[in-house]
Design an enzyme around this catalytic site. Structure first.
Site, PDB file in Angstrom:
ATOM      1  N   THR A 167       0.834  -1.216   0.000  1.00  0.00           N
ATOM      2  CA  THR A 167       0.000   0.000   0.000  1.00  0.00           C
ATOM      3  C   THR A 167       0.861   1.256   0.000  1.00  0.00           C
ATOM      4  O   THR A 167       0.460   2.276  -0.547  1.00  0.00           O
ATOM      5  CB  THR A 167      -0.986   0.026   1.180  1.00  0.00           C
ATOM      6  N   ASP A 168       2.029   1.203   0.598  1.00  0.00           N
ATOM      7  CA  ASP A 168       2.975   2.319   0.510  1.00  0.00           C
ATOM      8  C   ASP A 168       3.369   2.558  -0.944  1.00  0.00           C
ATOM      9  O   ASP A 168       3.270   3.677  -1.467  1.00  0.00           O
ATOM     10  CB  ASP A 168       4.238   2.007   1.316  1.00  0.00           C
ATOM     11  N   LEU A 169       3.853   1.516  -1.594  1.00  0.00           N
ATOM     12  CA  LEU A 169       4.296   1.639  -2.984  1.00  0.00           C
ATOM     13  C   LEU A 169       3.126   1.971  -3.896  1.00  0.00           C
ATOM     14  O   LEU A 169       3.254   2.780  -4.823  1.00  0.00           O
ATOM     15  CB  LEU A 169       4.976   0.349  -3.430  1.00  0.00           C
ATOM     16  N   GLY A 172       2.233   5.576  -3.617  1.00  0.00           N
ATOM     17  CA  GLY A 172       3.218   6.376  -4.329  1.00  0.00           C
ATOM     18  C   GLY A 172       2.964   6.390  -5.827  1.00  0.00           C
ATOM     19  O   GLY A 172       3.068   7.441  -6.483  1.00  0.00           O
TER      20      GLY A 172
END
Length: 394
Positions: A167-169, A172
């Site tokens: 979910t971070d990537l 982004g």
């Protein structure tokens, strides 16, 4: 020419989602200015291990191709300095908790009043609105709350986090997509706009098969191990020297697959005669298949399946994947020289443009490495720069 050569981005982000977004823009030629507080800089500079000669590997991995600048945004003079920098920018990216940038006086409303063409992107855990908007957001929390952990792991097992900070990537990448869309819209309207995305929405947006299963079948999706949600065989199987994956779910692949693994009668077995019943009897199918596949090496099976036109591949460690001849041929590993860390490796650019390709030209900046250079670009004289540096403003 590089695609985003004339785009200036102010990067106010830290850790993963925001820096990854701005790095993607930098790889395609944007002038990304990473603004950090004087002293220790953003938190990722202290994250580790691994450290390379005292430099954080985590920081190095998502901050290449950027210029580094320090500004103390908690001072009035620092805020005015940032406002002046913003008049020269096309994009601002931040990933503070909602409300922080407003308190600092560097929010979209303030900056768009100074520079109406600014595209301002906020990345947060849960977005700028909604009942969870003020919660702190981490990849782990987003994976849990969006359902990702409920479908990750072996069948019948405990919830498992995806091995990548997905979910971070994802946030982004979605932020980068939103920024580029807003820049394209600006070509028609002449105005910038506000871009709002989050880790939570990234997790929901990537749950394509899972939401489909729930809405159209009424079934709550469950973990499938290495298997596919609606197709089989489409998963990992054991070989004598490790595991490999194979996608033999298509009707024309299934009989060939059975012949290769020396079970030619399997397609006529009522338990496995089509994809629907194969899914219902998957545990039995896996046992039968692995009784055969465990007797030969991965390379043996790869050769057989490739000759038959059946998609397959070995399950590799990162030690194997990062040295794979195809990885190297696609220039997905590159070398950089860092003034402190020395010779370091970095991942390559995953999108190849024929006319305006991206470029990896510099490692992550040292803290404040380009502060004086940037201040000179926006009109400050040397004496003024020296005073701001001495007073901890920049």
């Amino acid at each position: 020419m590089i695609a985003l050569k004339n785009i200036r981005v102010i990067d106010l982000t830290q850790v993963m989602a925001g820096p990854y977004c701005s790095m993607l823009l930098a790889d395609m030629g944007a002038d990304v200015i990473k603004v950090e507080p004087p002293g220790k800089g953003e938190n990722t500079r202290q994250m580790g291990p691994p450290f390379v000669n005292g430099e954080s590997g985590a920081f190095l991995s998502v901050n290449r191709n950027k210029r580094g600048m320090t500004i103390n945004l908690k001072t009035e003079e620092g805020k005015k300095l940032f406002h002046k920098l913003a008049t020269t920018a096309d994009v601002v990216v931040e990933n503070y908790r909602p409300g922080v940038v407003r308190r600092l006086g560097i929010d979209y409303e303030t900056l768009s009043g100074i520079n109406p063409r600014i595209v301002y992107c906020s990345i947060s855990g849960f977005g700028q609105t909604g009942p969870y908007s003020n919660r702190g957001g981490y990849d782990l929390i987003a994976q849990g709350m969006t359902g990702i952990m409920s479908v990750t792991g072996e069948r019948g097992g405990n919830p498992v986090k995806c091995g990548l900070p997905i979910t971070d990537l994802g946030a982004g990448m979605f932020a980068c997509y939103g920024i580029l869309t807003a820049l394209l819209a600006r070509e028609h309207t002449g105005k910038g706009q506000y871009v709002d995305t989050s880790l939570f929405e990234a997790g929901i947006a990537m749950s394509v098969w899972e939401s489909t299963e729930y809405w159209y079948s009424g079934q709550i999706p469950q973990p499938t191990g290495s298997g596919h949600r609606i197709s089989t065989p489409y998963q990992a199987f054991k070989a004598s020297d490790g595991y490999f994956t194979v996608g033999a779910d298509a009707p024309h692949h299934w009989p060939k697959f059975c012949e290769i693994i020396r079970l030619p009668n399997l397609p006529y077995d009522e338990r496995f005669i089509d994809g629907t019943v194969r899914l219902k009897n998957l545990s039995e199918l896996i046992l039968l298949v692995e009784e055969q596949t465990k007797n030969q090496t991965r390379s043996y099976w790869m050769e057989k399946f490739e000759d038959a036109g059946i998609p397959a591949g070995p399950i590799q460690t990162y030690a194997e994947s990062l040295c794979d001849e195809h990885t190297l041929s696609r220039k997905m590993v590159t070398n950089l020289e860092h003034p402190i860390a020395g010779s370091i490796k970095a991942l390559g650019i995953p999108v190849k443009l024929s006319e305006t390709p991206g470029e990896i030209k510099s490692p992550a900046p040292l803290l404040g490495e380009h502060t004086e250079e940037i201040l000179q670009e926006i009109g400050f004289e040397n004496e003024e720069i020296k005073r701001m540096r001495q007073n901890g403003i920049a």
